[in-house]
Motif scaffolding. Structure first.
Motif, PDB file in Angstrom:
ATOM      1  N   LEU A 164       0.812  -1.186   0.129  1.00  0.00           N
ATOM      2  CA  LEU A 164       0.040  -0.006   0.123  1.00  0.00           C
ATOM      3  C   LEU A 164       0.713   1.346   0.172  1.00  0.00           C
ATOM      4  CD1 LEU A 164      -2.658  -0.902   2.706  1.00  0.00           C
ATOM      5  CD2 LEU A 164      -2.969  -0.849   0.161  1.00  0.00           C
ATOM      6  N   GLU A 165       1.934   1.312   0.921  1.00  0.00           N
ATOM      7  CA  GLU A 165       2.695   2.321   0.874  1.00  0.00           C
ATOM      8  C   GLU A 165       3.448   2.676  -0.597  1.00  0.00           C
ATOM      9  OE1 GLU A 165       3.970   4.699   3.376  1.00  0.00           O
ATOM     10  OE2 GLU A 165       1.799   3.941   3.764  1.00  0.00           O
ATOM     11  N   MET A 166       3.928   1.515  -1.086  1.00  0.00           N
ATOM     12  CA  MET A 166       4.755   1.561  -2.274  1.00  0.00           C
ATOM     13  C   MET A 166       3.803   2.076  -3.579  1.00  0.00           C
ATOM     14  SD  MET A 166       7.342  -1.461  -2.555  1.00  0.00           S
ATOM     15  CE  MET A 166       6.091  -3.088  -2.274  1.00  0.00           C
ATOM     16  N   GLU A 167       2.352   1.652  -3.464  1.00  0.00           N
ATOM     17  CA  GLU A 167       1.373   2.193  -4.438  1.00  0.00           C
ATOM     18  C   GLU A 167       1.163   3.513  -4.456  1.00  0.00           C
ATOM     19  OE1 GLU A 167      -1.804  -0.676  -3.423  1.00  0.00           O
ATOM     20  OE2 GLU A 167      -1.223  -2.023  -5.014  1.00  0.00           O
ATOM     21  N   ARG A 168       1.111   3.886  -3.074  1.00  0.00           N
ATOM     22  CA  ARG A 168       0.847   5.449  -2.930  1.00  0.00           C
ATOM     23  C   ARG A 168       2.128   6.219  -3.407  1.00  0.00           C
ATOM     24  NH1 ARG A 168       2.297   9.133   1.486  1.00  0.00           N
ATOM     25  NH2 ARG A 168       3.577   7.683   2.215  1.00  0.00           N
ATOM     26  N   HIS A 169       3.268   5.931  -3.013  1.00  0.00           N
ATOM     27  CA  HIS A 169       4.390   6.500  -3.705  1.00  0.00           C
ATOM     28  C   HIS A 169       4.301   6.574  -5.194  1.00  0.00           C
ATOM     29  CE1 HIS A 169       6.346   7.326   0.044  1.00  0.00           C
ATOM     30  NE2 HIS A 169       6.535   6.236   0.298  1.00  0.00           N
ATOM     31  N   ARG A 170       4.116   5.506  -5.784  1.00  0.00           N
ATOM     32  CA  ARG A 170       3.812   5.432  -7.441  1.00  0.00           C
ATOM     33  C   ARG A 170       2.826   6.417  -7.906  1.00  0.00           C
ATOM     34  NH1 ARG A 170       2.131  -0.471  -9.293  1.00  0.00           N
ATOM     35  NH2 ARG A 170       0.028   0.405  -8.480  1.00  0.00           N
ATOM     36  N   ALA A 171       1.854   6.577  -7.037  1.00  0.00           N
ATOM     37  CA  ALA A 171       0.672   7.321  -7.364  1.00  0.00           C
ATOM     38  C   ALA A 171       1.124   8.965  -7.362  1.00  0.00           C
ATOM     39  CB  ALA A 171      -0.630   7.169  -6.682  1.00  0.00           C
ATOM     40  N   SER A 230      11.330   5.519 -14.341  1.00  0.00           N
ATOM     41  CA  SER A 230      12.161   4.622 -13.881  1.00  0.00           C
ATOM     42  C   SER A 230      12.003   4.151 -12.515  1.00  0.00           C
ATOM     43  CB  SER A 230      13.711   5.131 -13.880  1.00  0.00           C
ATOM     44  OG  SER A 230      14.427   3.955 -13.409  1.00  0.00           O
ATOM     45  N   ARG A 231      11.647   5.255 -11.732  1.00  0.00           N
ATOM     46  CA  ARG A 231      11.237   5.141 -10.397  1.00  0.00           C
ATOM     47  C   ARG A 231      10.001   4.287 -10.238  1.00  0.00           C
ATOM     48  NH1 ARG A 231      14.576   8.497  -6.872  1.00  0.00           N
ATOM     49  NH2 ARG A 231      16.279   8.222  -7.984  1.00  0.00           N
ATOM     50  N   CYS A 232       9.093   4.598 -11.060  1.00  0.00           N
ATOM     51  CA  CYS A 232       7.460   3.758 -11.248  1.00  0.00           C
ATOM     52  C   CYS A 232       7.972   2.475 -11.452  1.00  0.00           C
ATOM     53  CB  CYS A 232       6.738   4.454 -12.149  1.00  0.00           C
ATOM     54  SG  CYS A 232       5.936   5.880 -11.679  1.00  0.00           S
ATOM     55  N   GLU A 233       8.892   2.134 -12.460  1.00  0.00           N
ATOM     56  CA  GLU A 233       9.068   0.622 -12.798  1.00  0.00           C
ATOM     57  C   GLU A 233       9.655   0.273 -11.675  1.00  0.00           C
ATOM     58  OE1 GLU A 233      11.334   0.994 -16.534  1.00  0.00           O
ATOM     59  OE2 GLU A 233       9.683   2.024 -17.416  1.00  0.00           O
ATOM     60  N   ASN A 291       7.030  -0.984  -9.247  1.00  0.00           N
ATOM     61  CA  ASN A 291       6.271  -1.861  -9.853  1.00  0.00           C
ATOM     62  C   ASN A 291       6.903  -3.328  -9.620  1.00  0.00           C
ATOM     63  OD1 ASN A 291       4.365  -0.422 -10.726  1.00  0.00           O
ATOM     64  ND2 ASN A 291       4.837  -0.280 -12.564  1.00  0.00           N
ATOM     65  N   ASP A 292       8.222  -3.318  -9.576  1.00  0.00           N
ATOM     66  CA  ASP A 292       9.037  -4.654  -9.587  1.00  0.00           C
ATOM     67  C   ASP A 292       8.968  -4.993  -8.044  1.00  0.00           C
ATOM     68  OD1 ASP A 292       9.703  -4.758 -12.228  1.00  0.00           O
ATOM     69  OD2 ASP A 292      11.832  -3.619 -11.913  1.00  0.00           O
ATOM     70  N   ALA A 293       9.228  -3.842  -7.031  1.00  0.00           N
ATOM     71  CA  ALA A 293       9.204  -4.093  -5.636  1.00  0.00           C
ATOM     72  C   ALA A 293       7.656  -4.842  -5.184  1.00  0.00           C
ATOM     73  CB  ALA A 293       9.466  -2.887  -4.934  1.00  0.00           C
ATOM     74  N   ILE A 294       6.799  -4.282  -5.892  1.00  0.00           N
ATOM     75  CA  ILE A 294       5.482  -4.621  -5.598  1.00  0.00           C
ATOM     76  C   ILE A 294       5.192  -5.960  -5.978  1.00  0.00           C
ATOM     77  CG2 ILE A 294       3.017  -4.413  -6.330  1.00  0.00           C
ATOM     78  CD1 ILE A 294       3.363  -1.327  -6.279  1.00  0.00           C
ATOM     79  N   ARG A 295       5.612  -6.277  -7.030  1.00  0.00           N
ATOM     80  CA  ARG A 295       5.548  -7.895  -7.791  1.00  0.00           C
ATOM     81  C   ARG A 295       6.217  -8.648  -6.795  1.00  0.00           C
ATOM     82  NH1 ARG A 295       5.528  -5.352 -12.713  1.00  0.00           N
ATOM     83  NH2 ARG A 295       7.694  -5.323 -12.986  1.00  0.00           N
TER      84      ARG A 295
END
Length: 194
Positions: A120-127, A151-154, A157-161
């Protein structure tokens, strides 16, 4: 997990000769040169090798697992359970004074909750990064900032996976604990509480 006894069609009490005969019988039709499937033959051969090796066979008989026959998810679950087993071994409390199976389940549940919170934290940062990407003015020649933000978004995404995969492994470990219970000595608990 593949059962090598079922794969060769022998009983758990089968001796080395019976195992060898069963392997040869199945190998005649399972071998790729005889029209058999390569993967099925590999599993047959691995089953034969396991049952022919007294040490591997004993480990399999005692645990129900062999690294070469185990599903990858089972192995990852076992690695997680192994760390929890080590914690139980190192726990100074007397056996019977606490429920180690329940403790393992709690720790696994805590790990899942922690991993989901992290997602959830990573998704918030990605948004937030995507919002910056949408608002930033692009330089016509080279969009250095845009590429860096993408690149940070990618990376996120890798960290979320990776975190989702970790949750799958933890859930696999949790499922492997299903059916286990532990007898707690109530008098030991009362003594420990005093």
């Amino acid at each position: 997990m593949i059962d090598p006894y079922a794969m060769l069609g022998v009983s758990r009490e089968a001796d080395g000769e019976a195992i060898k005969l069963a392997y040869r019988k199945h190998a005649k039709t399972a071998h790729p040169d005889a029209g058999g499937d390569v993967d099925a033959f590999a599993r047959l051969k691995t089953s034969y090798e396991l049952l022919s090796d007294p040490v591997r066979r004993k480990v399999f008989d005692d645990t129900g697992y062999d690294p070469e026959l185990a599903d990858t998810k089972d192995l990852q679950g076992l690695v997680i359970i192994e760390t929890l087993i080590n914690e139980i071994i190192l726990d100074d409390r007397e056996p019977g004074s606490f429920d180690p199976v329940a403790a393992m389940r709690r720790k696994l549940t805590d790990k899942i909750v922690h991993a989901r919170f992290h997602i959830l934290e990573m998704e918030r940062h990605r948004a937030r990064i995507r919002n910056h990407i949408d608002r930033i003015g692009r330089k016509p020649e080279a969009d250095v900032l845009g590429r860096m933000l993408k690149s940070r978004c990618e990376a996120i995404n890798d960290a979320i996976r990776k975190a989702e995969s970790e949750i799958d492994n933890i859930e696999q470990a949790y499922g492997m604990l299903e059916g286990y219970s532990y007898e707690v000595d109530v008098s030991e608990m009362m003594t420990a509480a005093e």
